[in-house]
Design a protein around this motif. Sequence first.
Motif, mmCIF file in Angstrom:
data_model
loop_
_atom_site.group_PDB
_atom_site.id
_atom_site.type_symbol
_atom_site.label_atom_id
_atom_site.label_comp_id
_atom_site.label_asym_id
_atom_site.label_seq_id
_atom_site.Cartn_x
_atom_site.Cartn_y
_atom_site.Cartn_z
ATOM 1 N N ARG A 184 2.201 4.865 0.565
ATOM 2 C CA ARG A 184 2.605 6.439 0.848
ATOM 3 C C ARG A 184 3.199 7.604 0.296
ATOM 4 O O ARG A 184 4.102 7.081 -0.076
ATOM 5 N N GLN B 91 -3.628 1.408 -15.771
ATOM 6 C CA GLN B 91 -2.366 1.195 -15.119
ATOM 7 C C GLN B 91 -2.724 -0.899 -16.350
ATOM 8 O O GLN B 91 -2.211 -0.803 -17.155
ATOM 9 N N LEU C 84 1.417 -1.111 0.047
ATOM 10 C CA LEU C 84 0.001 -0.147 -0.136
ATOM 11 C C LEU C 84 0.750 0.907 -0.157
ATOM 12 O O LEU C 84 1.896 1.300 0.912
ATOM 13 N N ASP D 150 -10.464 -7.404 -5.869
ATOM 14 C CA ASP D 150 -10.903 -5.952 -4.350
ATOM 15 C C ASP D 150 -11.846 -5.357 -4.171
ATOM 16 O O ASP D 150 -12.203 -4.980 -4.781
ATOM 17 N N ARG E 252 -14.643 -4.290 2.861
ATOM 18 C CA ARG E 252 -15.053 -3.828 4.290
ATOM 19 C C ARG E 252 -16.537 -3.296 4.641
ATOM 20 O O ARG E 252 -16.350 -3.968 5.653
ATOM 21 N N GLY F 123 -6.338 -7.494 8.094
ATOM 22 C CA GLY F 123 -7.203 -6.486 8.616
ATOM 23 C C GLY F 123 -6.554 -5.895 9.627
ATOM 24 O O GLY F 123 -5.649 -6.413 10.411
ATOM 25 N N ILE G 117 -0.469 7.854 -12.974
ATOM 26 C CA ILE G 117 -0.502 6.965 -12.133
ATOM 27 C C ILE G 117 0.537 5.151 -12.699
ATOM 28 O O ILE G 117 0.924 4.063 -12.057
ATOM 29 N N ASN H 196 -2.022 -3.168 -5.895
ATOM 30 C CA ASN H 196 -3.603 -3.020 -6.351
ATOM 31 C C ASN H 196 -2.603 -1.927 -7.651
ATOM 32 O O ASN H 196 -1.638 -1.623 -8.284
ATOM 33 N N ILE H 197 -3.119 -2.596 -8.526
ATOM 34 C CA ILE H 197 -3.641 -2.178 -9.974
ATOM 35 C C ILE H 197 -4.440 -1.433 -10.919
ATOM 36 O O ILE H 197 -5.882 -1.778 -10.672
ATOM 37 N N VAL I 188 -11.110 -7.050 8.235
ATOM 38 C CA VAL I 188 -11.015 -8.018 9.747
ATOM 39 C C VAL I 188 -10.678 -6.863 11.133
ATOM 40 O O VAL I 188 -9.227 -6.565 11.044
ATOM 41 N N GLU I 189 -11.758 -6.568 12.112
ATOM 42 C CA GLU I 189 -11.296 -5.757 13.356
ATOM 43 C C GLU I 189 -11.011 -6.195 14.599
ATOM 44 O O GLU I 189 -10.539 -5.833 15.640
ATOM 45 N N PRO J 106 -1.039 -1.925 8.207
ATOM 46 C CA PRO J 106 -0.081 -2.079 7.425
ATOM 47 C C PRO J 106 1.025 -1.053 8.198
ATOM 48 O O PRO J 106 0.439 -0.398 8.461
HETATM 49 P P1 C2E Z 1 -7.295 -0.850 -1.156
HETATM 50 O O1 C2E Z 1 -6.247 -2.662 -1.982
HETATM 51 O O2 C2E Z 1 -9.162 -2.072 -0.429
HETATM 52 O O3 C2E Z 1 -6.636 -1.326 0.114
HETATM 53 C C1 C2E Z 1 -7.413 -2.183 1.445
HETATM 54 C C2 C2E Z 1 -7.642 -0.388 2.590
HETATM 55 O O4 C2E Z 1 -7.832 -1.057 4.210
HETATM 56 C C3 C2E Z 1 -6.171 0.226 3.407
HETATM 57 O O5 C2E Z 1 -6.008 1.731 3.136
HETATM 58 C C4 C2E Z 1 -5.788 -0.403 4.740
HETATM 59 O O6 C2E Z 1 -5.015 0.215 5.222
HETATM 60 C C5 C2E Z 1 -6.695 -0.147 5.031
HETATM 61 N N1 C2E Z 1 -7.811 -1.340 6.011
HETATM 62 C C6 C2E Z 1 -6.944 -2.412 5.324
HETATM 63 N N2 C2E Z 1 -7.365 -3.529 7.539
HETATM 64 C C7 C2E Z 1 -8.482 -2.702 7.584
HETATM 65 C C8 C2E Z 1 -8.834 -2.922 8.958
HETATM 66 O O7 C2E Z 1 -9.269 -4.159 9.760
HETATM 67 N N3 C2E Z 1 -9.859 -2.089 9.454
HETATM 68 C C9 C2E Z 1 -10.603 -0.534 8.957
HETATM 69 N N4 C2E Z 1 -10.671 0.666 9.109
HETATM 70 N N5 C2E Z 1 -9.030 -0.310 7.045
HETATM 71 C C10 C2E Z 1 -8.316 -1.432 6.682
HETATM 72 P P2 C2E Z 1 -5.009 2.713 2.607
HETATM 73 O O8 C2E Z 1 -3.439 1.744 2.493
HETATM 74 O O9 C2E Z 1 -5.552 3.916 2.720
HETATM 75 O O10 C2E Z 1 -5.753 1.998 0.839
HETATM 76 C C11 C2E Z 1 -6.739 2.762 0.611
HETATM 77 C C12 C2E Z 1 -6.846 2.292 -0.644
HETATM 78 O O11 C2E Z 1 -5.814 3.461 -1.753
HETATM 79 C C13 C2E Z 1 -6.725 0.896 -1.181
HETATM 80 O O12 C2E Z 1 -7.847 0.417 -0.872
HETATM 81 C C14 C2E Z 1 -6.430 1.029 -3.217
HETATM 82 O O13 C2E Z 1 -7.494 1.487 -3.391
HETATM 83 C C15 C2E Z 1 -5.202 2.775 -2.858
HETATM 84 N N6 C2E Z 1 -3.991 2.532 -3.599
HETATM 85 C C16 C2E Z 1 -3.280 1.892 -2.463
HETATM 86 N N7 C2E Z 1 -1.924 1.779 -2.658
HETATM 87 C C17 C2E Z 1 -1.955 1.600 -3.810
HETATM 88 C C18 C2E Z 1 -0.714 1.525 -5.056
HETATM 89 O O14 C2E Z 1 0.286 1.413 -4.943
HETATM 90 N N8 C2E Z 1 -1.996 1.457 -6.084
HETATM 91 C C19 C2E Z 1 -3.235 2.016 -6.577
HETATM 92 N N9 C2E Z 1 -3.605 1.998 -7.959
HETATM 93 N N10 C2E Z 1 -3.976 2.000 -5.630
HETATM 94 C C20 C2E Z 1 -3.613 1.665 -4.536
#
Ligand code: C2E
Length: 286
Positions: A63, A123, A61, A180, A204, A258, A87, A118-119, A239-240, A264
């Motif tokens: 940042r 992309q 993921l 996803d 989620r 989760g 992207i 994640n794509i 999963v929390e 993360p």
């Molecule tokens: P996603 O692919 O659905 O990633 C899961 C998101 O849910 C992540 O947020 C993660 O921190 C969060 N998450 C995981 N477990 C839990 C939990 O138990 N509770 C809660 N409340 N949240 C949880 P993050 O890291 O902020 O990423 C958000 C979105 O940004 C991702 O959703 C994805 O769509 C996008 N993203 C992140 N990295 C990349 C990347 O390298 N490339 C692309 N294209 N998109 C990305």
Amino acid sequence: LAKELGRNNYQFFTSDLMIRAQHRYTLERNLRRALVEDEFLLYYQPKLNLNDGQIVGAEALIRWNMPDMGLVAPNEFIPFAEEIGLIVPMGRWVLSKACEQAQKWRVEHQIDFKISVNISPKQFQDPKLPQFILEVLLASELPAHALQLEITEGLLMVEAEHLSSVFDAIKTLGISISLDDFGTGFSSLSYLQRFPIDNLKIDRSFIREIPENQDSVVLTKAIIAMSSALGMSVTAEGVENIEQMDFLRGAGCDEIQGFYFSKPISVEHFSQLLSEHKLSRQSRLS
Ligand code: C2E
Ligand code: MG
Ligand code: MG
Ligand code: MG
């Protein structure tokens, strides 16, 4: 409730701040600079096998370590990067970095470890993607079966001519594909037949309401039953707590991801987690 409100307010505040403080061109310039100056970094969130509790992989993921701003969350810049096409180079950076790191962990810890990347739709529609992935696999020495691409339902609704050929090329390489945020898009289920999807990742929003909300319970069970009937594996995201984990195990879900097990985390932190995990496994075996 206070925590919930606090979090939402914070996110709203951040978005608002970003939009107001920066014109689009400034954001674009900052993002381009960030790529050149290496301001992005990857966090990794573990995925666990629900049968034996082992770490089977991680989702990478992105940042943005923006000067004077701290870590910026992907939702603040990924949609804009997608819109302006940035992207594509950003996603290439993510792919190479994630594959390289995953192979390091596989070798260091002697584990069969899968990395999920994640794509975004733009992309995936890039006809050069399969060739680029092949180059990344060769350079990193990561075996193709250890790479999983996470795509979203929205992509499957796009009328792109070469979508099928990108899927074919990716499947030929031996890479798996996960859908996803499953259940939140508007795609018809016929896409599951048309495209070679290996894994469904239950969104989620369903998991969050388990076990209180009967609809979420029923829908989650139905998604798990459907995926196994269609020969796909299934992962639950978000999963929390232990109640959710127990429910998912009972329902036959394959993997979970989760905050219950881990948020993360940075590379250093993840390496430590892998070492501790291995130790606990060894002590259980002896
Ligand atoms: P996603 O692919 O659905 O990633 C899961 C998101 O849910 C992540 O947020 C993660 O921190 C969060 N998450 C995981 N477990 C839990 C939990 O138990 N509770 C809660 N409340 N949240 C949880 P993050 O890291 O902020 O990423 C958000 C979105 O940004 C991702 O959703 C994805 O769509 C996008 N993203 C992140 N990295 C990349 C990347 O390298 N490339 C692309 N294209 N998109 C990305
Ligand atoms: Mg994802
Ligand atoms: Mg997701
Ligand atoms: Mg999500």
